[in-house]
Every structure is written in C-alpha cells, then in structure tokens.
Motif scaffolding. Sequence first.
Motif, PDB file in Angstrom:
ATOM      1  N   UNK A  11       0.860  -1.184   0.000  1.00 47.14           N
ATOM      2  CA  UNK A  11       0.000   0.000   0.000  1.00 47.14           C
ATOM      3  C   UNK A  11       0.897   1.235   0.000  1.00 47.14           C
ATOM      4  N   UNK A  12       0.302   2.365  -0.277  1.00 45.54           N
ATOM      5  CA  UNK A  12       1.031   3.633  -0.202  1.00 45.54           C
ATOM      6  C   UNK A  12       0.346   4.530   0.810  1.00 45.54           C
ATOM      7  N   UNK A  13       1.093   4.994   1.789  1.00 47.30           N
ATOM      8  CA  UNK A  13       0.610   5.965   2.754  1.00 47.30           C
ATOM      9  C   UNK A  13       0.849   7.338   2.144  1.00 47.30           C
ATOM     10  N   UNK A  14      -0.227   8.078   1.908  1.00 45.28           N
ATOM     11  CA  UNK A  14      -0.133   9.389   1.275  1.00 45.28           C
ATOM     12  C   UNK A  14       0.236  10.427   2.332  1.00 45.28           C
ATOM     13  N   UNK A  15       1.405  11.050   2.138  1.00 45.83           N
ATOM     14  CA  UNK A  15       1.872  12.085   3.061  1.00 45.83           C
ATOM     15  C   UNK A  15       1.495  13.475   2.574  1.00 45.83           C
ATOM     16  N   UNK A  69     -17.501   8.156   8.978  1.00 48.33           N
ATOM     17  CA  UNK A  69     -16.775   7.971  10.226  1.00 48.33           C
ATOM     18  C   UNK A  69     -15.354   7.504  10.037  1.00 48.33           C
ATOM     19  N   UNK A  70     -14.996   6.417  10.743  1.00 53.50           N
ATOM     20  CA  UNK A  70     -13.603   5.961  10.824  1.00 53.50           C
ATOM     21  C   UNK A  70     -13.026   5.402   9.524  1.00 53.50           C
ATOM     22  N   UNK A  71     -13.875   4.822   8.681  1.00 48.57           N
ATOM     23  CA  UNK A  71     -13.387   4.212   7.435  1.00 48.57           C
ATOM     24  C   UNK A  71     -14.212   4.734   6.266  1.00 48.57           C
ATOM     25  N   UNK A  72     -13.523   5.399   5.341  1.00 50.60           N
ATOM     26  CA  UNK A  72     -14.150   5.871   4.109  1.00 50.60           C
ATOM     27  C   UNK A  72     -13.315   5.341   2.951  1.00 50.60           C
ATOM     28  N   UNK A  73     -13.989   4.798   1.949  1.00 51.16           N
ATOM     29  CA  UNK A  73     -13.300   4.153   0.836  1.00 51.16           C
ATOM     30  C   UNK A  73     -13.853   4.725  -0.462  1.00 51.16           C
ATOM     31  N   UNK A  83      -6.676   3.208  -8.359  1.00 48.30           N
ATOM     32  CA  UNK A  83      -6.422   2.768  -6.992  1.00 48.30           C
ATOM     33  C   UNK A  83      -7.707   2.826  -6.183  1.00 48.30           C
ATOM     34  N   UNK A  84      -7.683   2.129  -5.069  1.00 45.42           N
ATOM     35  CA  UNK A  84      -8.726   2.249  -4.054  1.00 45.42           C
ATOM     36  C   UNK A  84      -8.105   3.059  -2.925  1.00 45.42           C
ATOM     37  N   UNK A  85      -8.785   4.116  -2.523  1.00 49.42           N
ATOM     38  CA  UNK A  85      -8.301   4.990  -1.452  1.00 49.42           C
ATOM     39  C   UNK A  85      -9.055   4.655  -0.168  1.00 49.42           C
ATOM     40  N   UNK A  86      -8.306   4.519   0.912  1.00 57.56           N
ATOM     41  CA  UNK A  86      -8.898   4.255   2.218  1.00 57.56           C
ATOM     42  C   UNK A  86      -8.512   5.392   3.144  1.00 57.56           C
ATOM     43  N   UNK A  87      -9.500   6.148   3.586  1.00 56.09           N
ATOM     44  CA  UNK A  87      -9.285   7.208   4.558  1.00 56.09           C
ATOM     45  C   UNK A  87      -9.628   6.629   5.926  1.00 56.09           C
ATOM     46  N   UNK A  88      -8.613   6.492   6.769  1.00 52.31           N
ATOM     47  CA  UNK A  88      -8.765   5.853   8.080  1.00 52.31           C
ATOM     48  C   UNK A  88      -8.581   6.899   9.169  1.00 52.31           C
ATOM     49  N   UNK A  89      -9.461   6.877  10.150  1.00 57.04           N
ATOM     50  CA  UNK A  89      -9.418   7.875  11.217  1.00 57.04           C
ATOM     51  C   UNK A  89      -9.613   7.185  12.562  1.00 57.04           C
ATOM     52  N   UNK A  90      -8.766   7.563  13.525  1.00 56.48           N
ATOM     53  CA  UNK A  90      -8.878   7.034  14.891  1.00 56.48           C
ATOM     54  C   UNK A  90      -8.489   8.146  15.850  1.00 56.48           C
ATOM     55  N   UNK A  91      -8.670   7.930  17.144  1.00 54.03           N
ATOM     56  CA  UNK A  91      -8.232   8.951  18.105  1.00 54.03           C
ATOM     57  C   UNK A  91      -6.728   9.237  18.019  1.00 54.03           C
TER      58      UNK A  91
END
Length: 138
Positions: A11-15, A69-73, A83-91
């Motif tokens: 995977x690629x972590x987008x900075x 919320x926490x997972x948006x795809x 690509x498939x983009x996964x926006x992940x959010x946590x505390x």
Amino acid sequence: MHTEVVRDLETDLVLSPEHSVPIPARLTYRTEDPYAVHLSFHITSPRQVTWTFSRDLLIEGVFREAGEGDVQIFPGKVDGRSVVCLALSSPEGRALVTVPVKEVSGWLERTLRLVAPGLEGQWLALDEALEELLTSGA
C-alpha cells in the motif's frame, strides 16, 4: 471447516499530494467472520495495526465513495493508475492509504466465490452458539 483468503500487498501511505511511502499490508477474509475484512499494516513488526470493516463497504468503495466515520473508501487515480483509497481515522490520528484496484478486486473476487453476497449468515454458527449459551447456564 473455515477458510481464510489472504493477500499480501504494497500500500502507499499518502503524506502529501506529491509524496507517499510504501507500507506492506495484508488483506484477510475469514469465513468464520463472513461480513468483515481485515487490513493489517506493519505485518513484519511486533506492533501490527489491523483495521476491521465490512466487506460490503470495501466492495462499494471500489466503485464509488462509501463509508462514514472511521473508514471511508473511494476510487481514485495515482499517476494514471486506478487505486482504491482508504481514509482511516482514529483517536491516534488519520491516514490516507492507496492500494492498486487490481489487487483489491482480484482478492475480493476470491472472497465472493467463497461466500456469495447475501449468504454470509449461513457461515455463522448462531444455533450452536445459542445452544451453548443456554446449556451452560443449566
């Protein structure tokens, strides 16, 4: 008997819009938990991070924006590649991860051949769990 479908991928972590870093990851699907998929990062380190979310959410996100919320795809393009983009959010923070759509789609096809949509409930041992719960209190 339960079955597992596993796919190791990069995977690629987008900075930033111009920069990303590769991160090894693993997609896992288990028939004993037929509604869920598991995406694990840092698979070679002791501090593995695993996100669990709906298989249906991942399927929908391959084609159009899905999730709250926490997972948006959602689908996207990087350097002309789908690509498939996964926006992940946590505390602890937020991350945007991209995965080549071919890798995700191929893996999803394997899970769908194993457990067809709408038939997930047949893989749950609800009767056995209920019987165990009722007899353990006797």
